[in-house]
Design a protein around this motif. Sequence first.
Motif, PDB file in Angstrom:
ATOM      1  N   GLY A  37       0.807  -1.207   0.000  1.00 26.28           N
ATOM      2  CA  GLY A  37       0.000   0.000   0.000  1.00 26.28           C
ATOM      3  C   GLY A  37       0.840   1.257   0.000  1.00 26.28           C
ATOM      4  N   GLU A  38       0.216   2.349  -0.410  1.00 20.63           N
ATOM      5  CA  GLU A  38       0.888   3.644  -0.437  1.00 20.63           C
ATOM      6  C   GLU A  38       0.714   4.326   0.918  1.00 20.63           C
ATOM      7  OE1 GLU A  38       3.187   6.617  -2.136  1.00 20.63           O
ATOM      8  OE2 GLU A  38       2.583   4.693  -3.028  1.00 20.63           O
ATOM      9  N   PRO A  39       1.812   4.693   1.609  1.00 22.86           N
ATOM     10  CA  PRO A  39       1.682   5.359   2.907  1.00 22.86           C
ATOM     11  C   PRO A  39       0.869   6.639   2.784  1.00 22.86           C
ATOM     12  CG  PRO A  39       3.945   4.652   2.542  1.00 22.86           C
ATOM     13  CD  PRO A  39       3.205   4.452   1.237  1.00 22.86           C
ATOM     14  N   PRO A  40       0.064   6.971   3.787  1.00 23.17           N
ATOM     15  CA  PRO A  40      -0.733   8.201   3.754  1.00 23.17           C
ATOM     16  C   PRO A  40       0.166   9.432   3.717  1.00 23.17           C
ATOM     17  CG  PRO A  40      -1.519   6.700   5.463  1.00 23.17           C
ATOM     18  CD  PRO A  40      -0.217   6.161   4.975  1.00 23.17           C
ATOM     19  N   PRO A  41      -0.368  10.549   3.225  1.00 21.84           N
ATOM     20  CA  PRO A  41       0.413  11.800   3.231  1.00 21.84           C
ATOM     21  C   PRO A  41       0.874  12.146   4.643  1.00 21.84           C
ATOM     22  CG  PRO A  41      -1.589  12.041   1.930  1.00 21.84           C
ATOM     23  CD  PRO A  41      -1.702  10.715   2.620  1.00 21.84           C
ATOM     24  N   GLY A  42       2.089  12.665   4.742  1.00 25.43           N
ATOM     25  CA  GLY A  42       2.626  13.066   6.031  1.00 25.43           C
ATOM     26  C   GLY A  42       3.347  11.972   6.781  1.00 25.43           C
TER      27      GLY A  42
END
Length: 354
Positions: free
Chosen positions: A229-234
């Motif tokens: 998965g793509e890590p969340p922003p920040g």
Amino acid sequence: MRDFGGIVERSPVRVVRPGSADEVAEAVREAAAEGLDAVPRGLGHSTFGQSLTSGVSLDMRGLAGVREVGGRHAVAGAGTSWREVLAATLPRGLTPPVLTDHLDVTVGGTISAAGIGGTSHVHGTQADNVLALEVVAGGRVVTCSPTERPELFDAVRGGLGGHGVITAATLRLVPAPERVLSCAIPCRSAGDLLRVQREARADHISGQVKPSEGGWRFEAKAVLYGDGGEPPPGTAETESLAYPDFADRMRPDVEELVALGEWARPHPWAMVFLPAPRATAVIESTLAEMTAAGLGLSGVILVKALRTDSVLFSVLRTASPGCAPVAEMLAANRRLLDRALAAGGTRYAVDSTG
């Protein structure tokens, strides 16, 4: 006799260790005939005497064990710990959809208290994921489900044992991921922490508030099941973990707290549900009057945005040496409860708000 909270003490008339649902029913009938309460006790992780009684204490660990693991369900005795449930389901690639952070609590105990975990924003409480229950109600053993005795089924889940004693549960299971990606996201404030939790597309969400030299530090954890998965922003830091290690992530911390003596100290915990629009104000007001000494050396502050447009705010204090005394911590808990009630919130009934 004490519970994990270590604040309330009660001496039961007797302790009964039933080995079957029929023995639970017999003990309940005998207690009723004597005019005594019969209170189930699993691993005693309540914090203000909820698992204690001056009547008959039912030690439910004699009903431990996973009786069956099917395609998407497991049948477990009420005295089974969630650690024991996982040991039976993970070899088949399955897991309960909602787990408590600490696995050494029992199926019957957490279902009786609803049971909230990091996936509750997706799947609800542990009680929401029960397919059927075996219960001692009215002195006899009965089964209940959404279609069989539904009123009893709804009353017993989250009922803290007031409407019957859970003796076994049929639990919903889902496929377990092999690995997870845990993403740490620093946040600027309580409001920012809640915003990140609401916006992050993650399977497991949690948040902590930690004391620091400059006041309080806020951090969200967004956990993605599967490693791609793509890590969340920040996101500032990521960690890839095997799912069993992630599910049991508290074990090293608990072992350290046991070694330090902190696990055995009183735990005046306060846990309140807050309406999401007012949660930030309540959290900020509570933090403004708190110090690290009021939290304790191993105390933890947790913030969890739920799918029901509410927020679980937990101030998990430990009465460590050199920190605030128990009475002072309990008084702070009551102020938090008053603040929560004024904002339209409510308490989580397993806490120590008194």
